[in-house]
Write a protein that holds these residues in place. Sequence first.
Motif, short mmCIF file in Angstrom:
data_model
loop_
_atom_site.label_atom_id
_atom_site.label_comp_id
_atom_site.label_asym_id
_atom_site.label_seq_id
_atom_site.Cartn_x
_atom_site.Cartn_y
_atom_site.Cartn_z
N ARG A 1 0.83 -1.19 0.00
CA ARG A 1 0.00 0.00 0.00
C ARG A 1 0.88 1.25 0.00
O ARG A 1 2.02 1.22 0.46
CB ARG A 1 -0.95 0.03 1.19
N GLN A 2 0.32 2.31 -0.53
CA GLN A 2 1.03 3.58 -0.54
C GLN A 2 0.03 4.70 -0.25
O GLN A 2 -0.92 4.89 -1.01
CB GLN A 2 1.74 3.82 -1.86
N ARG B 1 5.93 3.36 -0.22
CA ARG B 1 5.18 2.12 -0.35
C ARG B 1 5.56 1.17 0.78
O ARG B 1 6.71 1.07 1.17
CB ARG B 1 5.48 1.47 -1.70
N TYR C 1 -1.90 -2.29 -3.75
CA TYR C 1 -1.43 -2.98 -4.94
C TYR C 1 -1.14 -4.44 -4.62
O TYR C 1 -0.67 -4.75 -3.52
CB TYR C 1 -0.13 -2.35 -5.45
#
Length: 119
Positions: free
Chosen positions: A38-39, A45, A95
């Motif tokens: 995740r970011q 990130r 992601y």
Amino acid sequence: EVQLQASGGGLVQTGGSLRLSCVVSGFTFDDYSIGWFRQAPGKEREGVSCISSAYGQFNYVDSVKGRFTISSDKAQRTVYLQMNNLKPEDTAVYYCAADQVGAIDFHYWGQGTQVTVSS
């Protein structure tokens, strides 16, 4: 061609739940590890969780332990991230990524899915 398709993000209130899905193709499912990252805006990130299904191995970043659960469905070629008791600090673009088991880094990435947790 390795492809990953993430979905399931959305807007939830604090304490709510979401389930992210990552459908993968182009490789032998058991030969790869699949991870969720995740970011958040303005932040680096972060690795959230990772699973190597064939080996029954999985791990989580400390901040999500006890709240998030990663799982896989080989027949559906899908990796899930069940997120419970969501907090505002979980807000980020999530992601999924994949690479061969034992690889140092993840080379294959899907598009992100936005998770927003309102306070």
